[in-house]
Design a protein around this motif. Structure first.
Motif, PDB file in Angstrom:
ATOM      1  N   UNK A  75       9.819  24.014   4.357  1.00  0.00           N
ATOM      2  CA  UNK A  75       8.628  24.781   3.997  1.00  0.00           C
ATOM      3  C   UNK A  75       8.613  26.007   4.899  1.00  0.00           C
ATOM      4  N   UNK A  76       8.412  27.176   4.286  1.00  0.00           N
ATOM      5  CA  UNK A  76       8.474  28.430   5.032  1.00  0.00           C
ATOM      6  C   UNK A  76       7.309  29.349   4.681  1.00  0.00           C
ATOM      7  N   UNK A  77       7.147  30.364   5.512  1.00  0.00           N
ATOM      8  CA  UNK A  77       6.346  31.525   5.168  1.00  0.00           C
ATOM      9  C   UNK A  77       7.341  32.627   4.863  1.00  0.00           C
ATOM     10  N   UNK A  78       7.107  33.341   3.775  1.00  0.00           N
ATOM     11  CA  UNK A  78       8.010  34.411   3.389  1.00  0.00           C
ATOM     12  C   UNK A  78       7.254  35.727   3.332  1.00  0.00           C
ATOM     13  N   UNK A  79       7.965  36.823   3.451  1.00  0.00           N
ATOM     14  CA  UNK A  79       7.359  38.130   3.298  1.00  0.00           C
ATOM     15  C   UNK A  79       6.761  38.224   1.903  1.00  0.00           C
ATOM     16  N   UNK A  80       5.567  38.765   1.790  1.00  0.00           N
ATOM     17  CA  UNK A  80       4.785  38.685   0.563  1.00  0.00           C
ATOM     18  C   UNK A  80       5.496  39.215  -0.679  1.00  0.00           C
ATOM     19  N   UNK A  81       6.137  40.359  -0.589  1.00  0.00           N
ATOM     20  CA  UNK A  81       6.777  40.946  -1.776  1.00  0.00           C
ATOM     21  C   UNK A  81       8.293  40.967  -1.642  1.00  0.00           C
ATOM     22  N   UNK A  82       8.845  39.988  -0.977  1.00  0.00           N
ATOM     23  CA  UNK A  82      10.280  39.931  -0.712  1.00  0.00           C
ATOM     24  C   UNK A  82      11.068  39.543  -1.954  1.00  0.00           C
ATOM     25  N   UNK A  83      12.295  40.018  -2.011  1.00  0.00           N
ATOM     26  CA  UNK A  83      13.283  39.534  -2.952  1.00  0.00           C
ATOM     27  C   UNK A  83      13.082  39.867  -4.415  1.00  0.00           C
ATOM     28  N   UNK A  84      13.915  39.229  -5.203  1.00  0.00           N
ATOM     29  CA  UNK A  84      13.923  39.428  -6.659  1.00  0.00           C
ATOM     30  C   UNK A  84      13.382  38.167  -7.327  1.00  0.00           C
ATOM     31  N   UNK A  85      12.507  38.365  -8.291  1.00  0.00           N
ATOM     32  CA  UNK A  85      11.954  37.240  -9.037  1.00  0.00           C
ATOM     33  C   UNK A  85      12.950  36.851 -10.120  1.00  0.00           C
ATOM     34  N   UNK A  86      13.280  35.565 -10.175  1.00  0.00           N
ATOM     35  CA  UNK A  86      14.245  35.079 -11.160  1.00  0.00           C
ATOM     36  C   UNK A  86      13.734  33.787 -11.784  1.00  0.00           C
ATOM     37  N   UNK A 106       7.375  26.137   8.557  1.00  0.00           N
ATOM     38  CA  UNK A 106       6.127  25.392   8.607  1.00  0.00           C
ATOM     39  C   UNK A 106       6.460  23.939   8.943  1.00  0.00           C
ATOM     40  N   UNK A 107       6.487  23.621  10.215  1.00  0.00           N
ATOM     41  CA  UNK A 107       6.916  22.308  10.671  1.00  0.00           C
ATOM     42  C   UNK A 107       5.988  21.188  10.242  1.00  0.00           C
ATOM     43  N   UNK A 108       4.703  21.484  10.081  1.00  0.00           N
ATOM     44  CA  UNK A 108       3.756  20.418   9.763  1.00  0.00           C
ATOM     45  C   UNK A 108       3.784  20.007   8.303  1.00  0.00           C
ATOM     46  N   UNK A 109       4.476  20.753   7.468  1.00  0.00           N
ATOM     47  CA  UNK A 109       4.500  20.455   6.041  1.00  0.00           C
ATOM     48  C   UNK A 109       5.841  19.850   5.649  1.00  0.00           C
ATOM     49  N   UNK A 110       5.812  19.056   4.600  1.00  0.00           N
ATOM     50  CA  UNK A 110       7.042  18.496   4.043  1.00  0.00           C
ATOM     51  C   UNK A 110       7.303  19.124   2.702  1.00  0.00           C
ATOM     52  N   UNK A 111       8.520  19.022   2.218  1.00  0.00           N
ATOM     53  CA  UNK A 111       8.865  19.622   0.935  1.00  0.00           C
ATOM     54  C   UNK A 111       8.122  18.921  -0.182  1.00  0.00           C
ATOM     55  N   UNK A 112       7.914  19.658  -1.285  1.00  0.00           N
ATOM     56  CA  UNK A 112       7.165  19.132  -2.430  1.00  0.00           C
ATOM     57  C   UNK A 112       8.049  18.303  -3.303  1.00  0.00           C
TER      58      UNK A 112
END
Length: 112
Positions: A75-86, A106-112
């Motif tokens: 689980x991460x925080x990402x830059x708001x408008x980063x990358x390409x939407x696919x 985000x260490x306190x969260x686990x993957x969905x």
């Protein structure tokens, strides 16, 4: 397993952004048109796949267990408008971004 059918290369990371909220914390219902615009404005995401050279610069000669590095399922925080939407083969929406656009684990969260 990567259900998207997309394999990131080199320094790229494939993430699935969290879905936009349909109701605010105050109980206000967000209309679909606004929700669609905000869909990729979220900053929390789950990493799906990581390119072979992604995050190598973070290690800077250190062992992988010394420096926290995102991997598939993180689980991460990402830059708001980063990358390409696919859109993946599974019909889900993903973002293919540079490793430097991953700004925190985000260490306190686990993957969905």
């Amino acid at each position: 397993m990567n259900p998207s059918g997309i394999t990131p290369l080199d320094l790229k990371v494939l993430v699935r952004p969290d879905a936009a909220e349909k109701v605010t914390k105050g109980g206000i219902i967000v209309p679909d048109s606004t929700s669609d615009r905000q869909k990729f404005a979220v900053v929390k995401a789950t990493t799906i796949a990581v390119g072979a050279n992604a995050f190598n610069e973070w290690l800077n000669g250190k062992e992988p267990d010394e420096v926290p590095v995102p991997e598939a399922g993180s689980r991460i925080l990402m830059a708001q408008y980063a990358g390409a939407r696919v859109k993946g083969q599974d019909g889900e929406d993903y973002v293919l971004m540079n490793d430097e656009d991953c700004i925190a684990l985000l260490a306190e969260e686990t993957s969905q």
